[in-house]
Motif scaffolding. Structure first.
Motif, PDB file in Angstrom:
ATOM      1  N   VAL A  33     -13.078   3.174   8.031  1.00 44.88           N
ATOM      2  CA  VAL A  33     -12.230   2.520   7.026  1.00 44.88           C
ATOM      3  C   VAL A  33     -11.095   3.448   6.615  1.00 44.88           C
ATOM      4  CG1 VAL A  33     -14.071   1.066   6.099  1.00 44.88           C
ATOM      5  CG2 VAL A  33     -13.598   3.279   5.036  1.00 44.88           C
ATOM      6  N   PHE A  34     -11.252   4.741   6.882  1.00 47.28           N
ATOM      7  CA  PHE A  34     -10.211   5.709   6.529  1.00 47.28           C
ATOM      8  C   PHE A  34      -9.192   5.899   7.656  1.00 47.28           C
ATOM      9  CE2 PHE A  34     -13.874   6.781   3.878  1.00 47.28           C
ATOM     10  CZ  PHE A  34     -13.291   6.802   2.620  1.00 47.28           C
ATOM     11  N   SER A  35      -9.275   5.079   8.680  1.00 48.79           N
ATOM     12  CA  SER A  35      -8.268   5.123   9.745  1.00 48.79           C
ATOM     13  C   SER A  35      -6.909   4.810   9.140  1.00 48.79           C
ATOM     14  CB  SER A  35      -8.601   4.095  10.832  1.00 48.79           C
ATOM     15  OG  SER A  35      -9.879   4.351  11.385  1.00 48.79           O
ATOM     16  N   HIS A  36      -5.904   5.580   9.533  1.00 50.73           N
ATOM     17  CA  HIS A  36      -4.585   5.394   8.919  1.00 50.73           C
ATOM     18  C   HIS A  36      -3.486   5.860   9.856  1.00 50.73           C
ATOM     19  CE1 HIS A  36      -3.911   9.726   8.123  1.00 50.73           C
ATOM     20  NE2 HIS A  36      -5.229   9.772   8.028  1.00 50.73           N
ATOM     21  N   ASP A  37      -2.253   5.550   9.462  1.00 49.97           N
ATOM     22  CA  ASP A  37      -1.068   6.065  10.155  1.00 49.97           C
ATOM     23  C   ASP A  37      -0.126   6.621   9.098  1.00 49.97           C
ATOM     24  OD1 ASP A  37       0.005   3.845   8.942  1.00 49.97           O
ATOM     25  OD2 ASP A  37       0.316   2.705  10.799  1.00 49.97           O
ATOM     26  N   ALA A  38       1.123   6.843   9.462  1.00 48.88           N
ATOM     27  CA  ALA A  38       2.066   7.454   8.525  1.00 48.88           C
ATOM     28  C   ALA A  38       2.366   6.563   7.325  1.00 48.88           C
ATOM     29  CB  ALA A  38       3.370   7.786   9.248  1.00 48.88           C
ATOM     30  N   ASN A  42      -5.534   3.987   4.527  1.00 49.52           N
ATOM     31  CA  ASN A  42      -6.786   3.474   5.082  1.00 49.52           C
ATOM     32  C   ASN A  42      -6.522   2.057   5.599  1.00 49.52           C
ATOM     33  OD1 ASN A  42      -7.213   1.645   2.696  1.00 49.52           O
ATOM     34  ND2 ASN A  42      -7.477   3.614   1.655  1.00 49.52           N
ATOM     35  N   ILE A  43      -7.551   1.431   6.169  1.00 47.43           N
ATOM     36  CA  ILE A  43      -7.327   0.108   6.760  1.00 47.43           C
ATOM     37  C   ILE A  43      -6.965  -0.935   5.707  1.00 47.43           C
ATOM     38  CG2 ILE A  43      -8.849   0.592   8.713  1.00 47.43           C
ATOM     39  CD1 ILE A  43     -10.908  -1.306   7.376  1.00 47.43           C
ATOM     40  N   PHE A  44      -7.453  -0.761   4.482  1.00 44.60           N
ATOM     41  CA  PHE A  44      -7.148  -1.741   3.442  1.00 44.60           C
ATOM     42  C   PHE A  44      -5.684  -1.644   3.018  1.00 44.60           C
ATOM     43  CE2 PHE A  44     -11.748  -0.824   2.841  1.00 44.60           C
ATOM     44  CZ  PHE A  44     -12.205  -2.047   3.317  1.00 44.60           C
ATOM     45  N   SER A  45      -5.148  -0.438   3.059  1.00 44.68           N
ATOM     46  CA  SER A  45      -3.727  -0.260   2.780  1.00 44.68           C
ATOM     47  C   SER A  45      -2.878  -0.989   3.815  1.00 44.68           C
ATOM     48  CB  SER A  45      -3.408   1.243   2.781  1.00 44.68           C
ATOM     49  OG  SER A  45      -2.053   1.464   2.511  1.00 44.68           O
ATOM     50  N   ALA A  46      -3.275  -0.859   5.088  1.00 43.43           N
ATOM     51  CA  ALA A  46      -2.552  -1.562   6.160  1.00 43.43           C
ATOM     52  C   ALA A  46      -2.736  -3.069   6.038  1.00 43.43           C
ATOM     53  CB  ALA A  46      -3.048  -1.081   7.523  1.00 43.43           C
ATOM     54  N   ALA A  47      -3.946  -3.500   5.644  1.00 38.56           N
ATOM     55  CA  ALA A  47      -4.220  -4.934   5.494  1.00 38.56           C
ATOM     56  C   ALA A  47      -3.358  -5.548   4.405  1.00 38.56           C
ATOM     57  CB  ALA A  47      -5.697  -5.153   5.176  1.00 38.56           C
ATOM     58  N   TYR A  76       4.755   8.754   1.929  1.00 37.65           N
ATOM     59  CA  TYR A  76       5.630   8.114   0.946  1.00 37.65           C
ATOM     60  C   TYR A  76       5.032   8.080  -0.461  1.00 37.65           C
ATOM     61  CZ  TYR A  76       7.715   6.523   5.305  1.00 37.65           C
ATOM     62  OH  TYR A  76       8.279   6.491   6.560  1.00 37.65           O
ATOM     63  N   GLY A  77       3.765   8.479  -0.579  1.00 41.95           N
ATOM     64  CA  GLY A  77       3.123   8.466  -1.891  1.00 41.95           C
ATOM     65  C   GLY A  77       2.817   7.074  -2.397  1.00 41.95           C
ATOM     66  N   ASN A  78       2.726   6.111  -1.489  1.00 39.70           N
ATOM     67  CA  ASN A  78       2.448   4.729  -1.888  1.00 39.70           C
ATOM     68  C   ASN A  78       0.959   4.476  -2.017  1.00 39.70           C
ATOM     69  OD1 ASN A  78       5.137   3.727  -2.005  1.00 39.70           O
ATOM     70  ND2 ASN A  78       5.192   3.604   0.236  1.00 39.70           N
ATOM     71  N   THR A  79       0.563   3.878  -3.121  1.00 41.69           N
ATOM     72  CA  THR A  79      -0.819   3.477  -3.326  1.00 41.69           C
ATOM     73  C   THR A  79      -1.039   2.082  -2.754  1.00 41.69           C
ATOM     74  OG1 THR A  79      -0.344   2.451  -5.455  1.00 41.69           O
ATOM     75  CG2 THR A  79      -0.881   4.807  -5.466  1.00 41.69           C
ATOM     76  N   LEU A  80      -2.267   1.597  -2.877  1.00 48.24           N
ATOM     77  CA  LEU A  80      -2.581   0.245  -2.411  1.00 48.24           C
ATOM     78  C   LEU A  80      -1.726  -0.786  -3.138  1.00 48.24           C
ATOM     79  CD1 LEU A  80      -4.689  -0.989  -0.411  1.00 48.24           C
ATOM     80  CD2 LEU A  80      -6.101  -1.506  -2.406  1.00 48.24           C
ATOM     81  N   LEU A  81      -1.471  -0.540  -4.427  1.00 44.69           N
ATOM     82  CA  LEU A  81      -0.663  -1.488  -5.210  1.00 44.69           C
ATOM     83  C   LEU A  81       0.803  -1.420  -4.803  1.00 44.69           C
ATOM     84  CD1 LEU A  81      -0.924  -3.627  -7.362  1.00 44.69           C
ATOM     85  CD2 LEU A  81      -0.609  -1.881  -9.118  1.00 44.69           C
TER      86      LEU A  81
END
Length: 278
Positions: A33-38, A42-47, A76-81
């Motif tokens: 679930v912590f898979s990520h890119d730049a 995590n996957i929920f952020s991408a979702a 970029y310092g972006n959160t899920l929100l």
């Protein structure tokens, strides 16, 4: 190296909305679930960024929901929100008719994510110095403007029909749809209004307008039948001809009423009842 490729594949699958692959991989090893890119943490952020509601729904069955929801990406310092405040890919909105309903869907995403992130995230600044709400407002200015124009154009066309019905029927009850559409035309058009206030007015306006049309045609048919009951050969063609424009108008606007009612009061696109899977 192999693990890195697997993580990349999971992130790509998340962006493409391939739920089965993502679910089976994270279920086999929840660390994925912590898979990520730049662009994501995590996957929920991408979702959220790519508006994949089914994959995002997995977060409700994860016991580390708060930790995941509060994380931010390193680039970029972006959160899920913040991700919910970004503009949705055009492909995720193409199936939604009308800019106002698209704006409503974007607000639904933002409010849903806002409800699960820790309170500290609401005021978190990304590297642009923007809070999630400020980022949402900045990225949706054009959509909001188009949504306002779409609502006003729709309300204007329906107001004309409603005014004609009032003129013909001379009944106070038939002024309800006209008043609702006038309420839409004079609304302030704030962001929050697109979530429920404006759609509710449009739903009430269209519903009462359709009721008025049915009542008008019923009254017209009954009056014509009483006057020409011995000349049915005139009565039937007149009713058929009079029904053509009414039928065309209903066929054009009724799908809008159904879509708006489903979007506003129908089942949520988010699966909050997801069973605990980890």
């Amino acid at each position: 190296m192999r693990t890195g490729r697997v993580r990349d594949a999971i992130v790509r699958a998340t962006k493409e909305g391939i739920f089965e692959f993502v679910f089976e991989m994270v279920k086999a090893d929840p660390i994925f679930v912590f898979s990520h890119d730049a662009e994501s943490s995590n996957i929920f952020s991408a979702a959220v960024q790519y508006r994949r509601a089914k994959i995002f729904g997995l977060i409700y069955g994860f016991n580390m929901k708060s930790a995941l929801a509060g994380a931010s990406d390193s680039s970029y310092g972006n959160t899920l929100l913040h991700m919910a405040g970004m503009s949705a890919p055009s492909t995720s909105l193409d199936h939604i008719a009308g800019a106002a309903l698209q704006m409503q869907r974007e607000l639904q995403w933002f409010k849903e994510v806002e409800s699960i992130v820790p309170p500290r995230v609401h005021g978190h600044l990304n590297k642009q110095g923007l809070t999630p709400q400020q980022l949402f407002t900045k990225n949706h200015e054009d959509m909001m403007s188009k949504g306002e124009k779409w609502m006003k154009d729709t309300a204007s066309s329906c107001t004309v029909v409603g005014a004609l019905i009032v003129t013909i029927m001379f009944a106070v009850v038939f002024t309800v749809p006209v008043l609702m559409f006038l309420g839409i035309l004079t609304s302030r058009y704030a962001e929050e209004d697109f979530l429920e206030s404006l759609p509710r007015k449009m739903i009430i306006g269209l519903s009462t307008l359709f009721f008025s049309i049915v009542a008008m045609m019923t009254t017209f048919s009954a009056a014509l039948l009483l006057m020409l009951h011995e000349q049915s050969w005139i009565f039937k063609p007149v009713i058929c001809l009079a029904s053509i424009p009414i039928t065309l108008f209903v066929l054009m606007q009724f799908p809008l009423l159904v879509a708006m009612a489903n979007s506003t009061y129908g089942p949520s696109i988010f699966d909050r009842k997801m069973k605990r899977w980890f």
